[in-house]
Structures are given as structure tokens and as C-alpha cells.
Design a protein around this motif. Structure first.
Motif: not given
Length: 183
Positions: A14-43
Motif C-alpha cells: 500500500l503506497q500512500p498519497a495525498y489526493f484531491l478530487s474536483s467537484q462533480p460536474g464539469k471535468t477538470k485537469p489532474l496535477i500529478v505532483s512528484l516529490h523531491t529527492w529526499s521528500g515523500d508524499y507528505s512534504q
């Protein structure tokens, strides 16, 4: 933002991540933001607040955490985890499938380059700032500067003592084949 756990197709972990979904209705872009070298999902990620304000979908995956283990550092598992994070966001967000962006700086830029070359999803743009592209070269630069990154590279590519150039090249986007078709 919600902390989620994504089951990895690489090893069922199981790999953790922070996730935010846009509101229902019109579709919206997706940002997949990748952490830095020494970071992780919580940075802290300044793109998270921008995505929230714009009402976009956002995911900040762990992909095996900081780059000082063999499972991290653009391993097959790490690449699979990024692929899995994109799929999770597509399945659970209100994503405009023509507007998916993978972004990262430094170690995240390194992972963005690896994603461009290896993941399976259609992505509109890969935005990579100050990426690492050649681990052997960065090892020698880091060693000459007495930077901790030299030891990190040894830990993820070798026995922790002597650099394995072949292993470093296998984790260096500079030495990977370009995809046949743009993603």
C-alpha cells in the motif's frame, strides 16, 4: 485533501498519497505532483493549494519515498507506483482525460523524466524543473561537494560502498530509450 493508500501493481504494497478530487460536474485537469529527492508524499507542495483554488484534481504519490533505497530511485516499483497513482486519480476524480499533467522539481523532475519514458498513461504535459538525469554524474558531483546525495545514490544503486555504474545507468533517464510515440 485526503491521505489515501493505493495498492501497488508491483508488489501489492500500500503506497500512500495525498489526493484531491474536483467537484462533480464539469471535468477538470489532474496535477500529478512528484516529490523531491529526499521528500515523500507528505512534504509541503505549493501546487496543492493552487489545485485546490482552481478546483482541479490533484495527487501527490509517495512512489517508495525518499531516494535512498533500492525500491525508490526510479526502480520498476517506483515507476509502477506513479502509474498506479495516475490510474487512481482517473478512477476516483472528475478528471478531464485530455488535461493530465505530471510535474516535479529536482528529484521530482527526475521522476517526471522517468515517467515520460516509462508510464503507460496519455499525459498532456510533463513539466520537469532542474531534474537529475544521470545518477553516475550526480554521484561524482555530490561526492566532490561532500553532499549527502552521493551516499543516497550508493544506497539505491549498489552495495552502499562502491558505485555500480550499470545499476546507476538503469535508473538514469538519460540512458533510457525514448518512447515510440509521444505520450
Amino acid at each position: 485533501f485526503t491521505v489515501i493508500k493505493i495498492q501497488s501493481n508491483a508488489d501489492d504494497s500500500l503506497q500512500p498519497a495525498y489526493f484531491l478530487s474536483s467537484q462533480p460536474g464539469k471535468t477538470k485537469p489532474l496535477i500529478v505532483s512528484l516529490h523531491t529527492w529526499s521528500g515523500d508524499y507528505s512534504q509541503n507542495d505549493p501546487l496543492a493549494e493552487m489545485a485546490r483554488k482552481e478546483g482541479w484534481n490533484y495527487i501527490h504519490p509517495d512512489f517508495r519515498g525518499p531516494n535512498w533505497t533500492r525500491d525508490a530511485c526510479l526502480s520498476k516499483k517506483a515507476i509502477t507506483d506513479i502509474d498506479d497513482a495516475v490510474q487512481y486519480a482517473k478512477d476516483n476524480g472528475n478528471v478531464d482525460m485530455n488535461n493530465i499533467f505530471i510535474v516535479g522539481a529536482s528529484g521530482g523532475g527526475y521522476a517526471t523524466l522517468g515517467s515520460y519514458l516509462k508510464i503507460s498513461h496519455q499525459i498532456k504535459a510533463f513539466l520537469s524543473w532542474v531534474p537529475i538525469s544521470d545518477l553516475s554524474a550526480w554521484f561524482h558531483q555530490s561526492k566532490n561537494r561532500n553532499a549527502k546525495y552521493a551516499q543516497n545514490i550508493l544506497q539505491c544503486t549498489s552495495d552502499g560502498i562502491t558505485l555500480d555504474h550499470n545499476s546507476a545507468n538503469q535508473r538514469s533517464p538519460m540512458f533510457w530509450d525514448m518512447p515510440e510515440k509521444p505520450k
